[in-house]
Design an enzyme around this catalytic site. Structure first.
Site, short mmCIF file in Angstrom:
data_model
loop_
_atom_site.label_atom_id
_atom_site.label_comp_id
_atom_site.label_asym_id
_atom_site.label_seq_id
_atom_site.Cartn_x
_atom_site.Cartn_y
_atom_site.Cartn_z
N ASP A 100 0.02 5.02 1.07
CA ASP A 100 -0.10 5.90 2.23
C ASP A 100 -0.04 5.10 3.53
OD1 ASP A 100 -0.95 8.60 0.90
OD2 ASP A 100 -2.23 7.09 -0.03
N ASP A 118 0.87 -1.16 0.00
CA ASP A 118 0.00 0.00 0.00
C ASP A 118 0.91 1.22 0.00
OD1 ASP A 118 -2.38 1.60 0.40
OD2 ASP A 118 -1.78 1.77 2.49
N ASP A 175 -1.49 -1.06 5.89
CA ASP A 175 -1.70 -0.56 7.25
C ASP A 175 -3.17 -0.30 7.56
OD1 ASP A 175 -1.81 1.76 5.50
OD2 ASP A 175 -1.67 3.00 7.30
#
Length: 229
Positions: free
Chosen positions: A19, A17, A176
């Site tokens: 960000d 991922d 996250d």
């Protein structure tokens, strides 16, 4: 580092991922949100307040910063204003998380392709990757509007695996946010939680169902190497 990492087969590629996993973009995303707050006569919010919501993008930041949510009359105009503000500052403070540069070098030295699968729109993803000087190094970059569905749908991850030429079952996805892990599970991919990331949401991280939780980027390398021949 916690969780199992006895992969069904050796990991041959790693997808991230963007960000809160590959890069710390919270400062620039928070600055865009605070631009909207100041325009409304409100005080800027501290980054510590905004950081846990950064992985949710405009939806999450407008929600926590202005208490306006999808479906509210004001949301869509504010979303557009947020995106315009973000475009103006998206490379001001964004940087790789500590240890990520070393991890990418290790993967490249081992001839393990790596790439990015994010829900960030394409017009933001590429400038961020270019600002990090990573655009040419990634084997694949899939944005939120690159395919017909965004995460937690598996299609973006499966498309990235196809572009990288590695089977999903041999590709580790690192994220996250809960939807990252859900997307990996739906795609039949091993998954890892980026314990250094934003980790927003109401569900406790141990309940996400990831194969492994890694406090530091180099823990990904350790986990991947543990099962390589």
């Amino acid at each position: 580092m916690s969780g199992r990492h006895a992969w069904a087969q050796p990991i041959r590629a790693v997808l991230f991922d963007l960000d809160g996993t590959l890069a710390d973009t919270a400062g620039d995303l928070g600055a865009a949100l605070n631009t909207l707050r100041v325009a409304r006569g409100l005080e800027p919010l501290p980054l510590a307040t905004l950081r846990p919501h950064a992985s949710a993008g405009a939806r999450g930041l407008i929600g926590v910063g202005l208490d306006i949510h999808p479906g509210d009359d004001e949301f869509e105009p504010l979303r557009q204003a947020f995106l315009d503000a973000y475009m103006a500052c998206l490379a001001d403070s964004t940087c790789l998380f500590d240890g990520m540069a070393e991890l990418l070098l290790r993967l490249e030295a081992a001839n393990m392709p790596w790439g990015v699968v994010t829900n960030k729109p394409h017009r933001f993803t590429l400038p961020v990757m270019a600002g990090l000087q990573l655009q040419a190094r990634a084997a694949t970059i899939i944005s939120g509007d690159s395919t017909a569905h965004a995460k937690p749908h598996p299609l973006p991850l499966l498309t990235a695996c196809e572009q990288a030429g590695i089977a999903a079952s041999a590709t580790l996805y690192v994220g996250d946010d809960l939807r990252d892990i859900q997307a990996a599970q739906a795609a039949g991919m091993p998954s890892a939680v980026a314990g250094w990331g934003y980790l927003g949401g109401d569900t406790p991280v141990p309940d996400w169902g990831a194969d492994i939780i890694c406090p530091h980027p180099m823990d990904i390398w350790s986990a991947v190497q543990a099962e390589r021949p």
